[in-house]
Write a protein that holds these residues in place. Structure first.
Motif, mmCIF file in Angstrom:
data_model
loop_
_atom_site.group_PDB
_atom_site.id
_atom_site.type_symbol
_atom_site.label_atom_id
_atom_site.label_comp_id
_atom_site.label_asym_id
_atom_site.label_seq_id
_atom_site.Cartn_x
_atom_site.Cartn_y
_atom_site.Cartn_z
ATOM 1 N N CYS A 118 6.340 7.510 15.135
ATOM 2 C CA CYS A 118 7.699 6.972 15.021
ATOM 3 C C CYS A 118 8.732 8.047 14.705
ATOM 4 O O CYS A 118 9.932 7.792 14.783
ATOM 5 N N GLY A 119 8.283 9.250 14.310
ATOM 6 C CA GLY A 119 9.194 10.353 14.030
ATOM 7 C C GLY A 119 9.757 10.392 12.622
ATOM 8 O O GLY A 119 10.563 11.258 12.303
ATOM 9 N N LYS A 120 9.332 9.496 11.761
ATOM 10 C CA LYS A 120 9.861 9.474 10.389
ATOM 11 C C LYS A 120 9.271 10.594 9.528
ATOM 12 O O LYS A 120 9.881 11.024 8.559
ATOM 13 N N VAL A 121 8.072 11.081 9.883
ATOM 14 C CA VAL A 121 7.444 12.192 9.174
ATOM 15 C C VAL A 121 7.410 13.380 10.130
ATOM 16 O O VAL A 121 6.967 13.255 11.273
ATOM 17 N N LYS A 122 7.896 14.534 9.646
ATOM 18 C CA LYS A 122 7.928 15.738 10.471
ATOM 19 C C LYS A 122 7.400 16.919 9.681
ATOM 20 O O LYS A 122 7.599 17.000 8.468
ATOM 21 N N GLU B 112 8.686 10.368 1.914
ATOM 22 C CA GLU B 112 8.616 8.988 1.420
ATOM 23 C C GLU B 112 7.850 8.062 2.363
ATOM 24 O O GLU B 112 7.463 6.962 1.985
ATOM 25 N N TYR B 113 7.601 8.503 3.586
ATOM 26 C CA TYR B 113 6.849 7.693 4.553
ATOM 27 C C TYR B 113 5.364 8.047 4.590
ATOM 28 O O TYR B 113 4.606 7.433 5.328
ATOM 29 N N GLU C 179 -8.572 13.420 0.392
ATOM 30 C CA GLU C 179 -7.670 12.311 0.693
ATOM 31 C C GLU C 179 -7.186 12.460 2.129
ATOM 32 O O GLU C 179 -7.194 13.549 2.692
ATOM 33 N N ARG C 180 -6.775 11.350 2.702
ATOM 34 C CA ARG C 180 -6.261 11.327 4.071
ATOM 35 C C ARG C 180 -4.840 10.799 4.026
ATOM 36 O O ARG C 180 -4.546 9.874 3.281
ATOM 37 N N ALA C 181 -3.974 11.412 4.808
ATOM 38 C CA ALA C 181 -2.572 11.023 4.816
ATOM 39 C C ALA C 181 -2.213 10.389 6.153
ATOM 40 O O ALA C 181 -2.687 10.813 7.206
ATOM 41 N N PHE C 182 -1.354 9.378 6.066
ATOM 42 C CA PHE C 182 -0.883 8.706 7.275
ATOM 43 C C PHE C 182 0.543 8.234 7.060
ATOM 44 O O PHE C 182 1.023 8.141 5.928
ATOM 45 N N CYS C 183 1.239 7.939 8.153
ATOM 46 C CA CYS C 183 2.611 7.444 8.073
ATOM 47 C C CYS C 183 2.584 5.962 7.727
ATOM 48 O O CYS C 183 1.891 5.171 8.373
ATOM 49 N N LYS C 184 3.356 5.571 6.717
ATOM 50 C CA LYS C 184 3.448 4.168 6.293
ATOM 51 C C LYS C 184 4.105 3.295 7.353
ATOM 52 O O LYS C 184 3.843 2.097 7.418
ATOM 53 N N GLU C 185 4.962 3.884 8.178
ATOM 54 C CA GLU C 185 5.708 3.119 9.168
ATOM 55 C C GLU C 185 4.889 2.845 10.435
ATOM 56 O O GLU C 185 4.783 1.713 10.867
ATOM 57 N N CYS C 186 4.307 3.888 11.023
ATOM 58 C CA CYS C 186 3.622 3.716 12.319
ATOM 59 C C CYS C 186 2.103 3.849 12.235
ATOM 60 O O CYS C 186 1.404 3.543 13.189
ATOM 61 N N GLY C 187 1.587 4.343 11.102
ATOM 62 C CA GLY C 187 0.147 4.463 10.919
ATOM 63 C C GLY C 187 -0.473 5.732 11.469
ATOM 64 O O GLY C 187 -1.691 5.911 11.392
#
Length: 142
Positions: free
Chosen positions: A11-15, A56-57, A68-76
């Motif tokens: 979704c582009g919210k995390v860069k 924040e996403y 730990e594994r990280a992912f975007c809260k908005e698009c997964g």
């Protein structure tokens, strides 16, 4: 010498802009990575502080005592696998838009790989026992 790659979630919210020291591509065949990514997790390794836009996403999932594994809260989108207590990150390779000159060098947890697929590339292969030995500060047997 490093190569800076620009990456983002779907979704582009995390860069990210990450200065990789090498462009060695690795694949992990462990059960957890395959369950998380619906196939082997293909990664680029980075050691250092990461600068992120859209922090924040990002959500973190504690997948084990040590990682730990990280992912975007908005698009997964899957972002990275991180070894807790270190600055070692294993970024999901295909989140980077401008990747080039990759060399597929390593497969880990090769003894956990399902028999239904094989990569044609000649790679360094490490077993689960090799990885656990390395985690304990020992040399792998392979």
């Amino acid at each position: 010498m490093s190569t800076q790659y620009h990456g983002s979630c779907l979704c582009g919210k995390v860069k990210f802009i990450v200065p990789f020291a090498n462009t060695n591509l690795s694949a992990c065949h462990c059960h957890t990575c395959r369950k998380w990514s619906a196939g082997p997790l293909m990664t680029l390794t980075y050691s250092g502080e990461i600068v992120t836009q859209g922090q924040e996403y990002i959500s973190h999932y504690n997948s084990s005592e040590w990682a730990e594994r990280a992912f975007c809260k908005e698009c997964g989108s899957h972002l990275y696998y991180h070894l807790k207590g270190t600055n070692n990150y294993y970024f999901a390779t295909w989140i980077f838009d401008d990747i080039k000159d990759l060399e597929f060098t390593t497969e880990v947890f090769i003894d956990n790989k399902p028999s239904c697929y094989d990569f044609a590339n000649h790679t360094h292969k490490l077993t689960e026992a090799d990885i656990l030995a390395m985690a304990n500060g020992n040399s792998p047997k392979s």
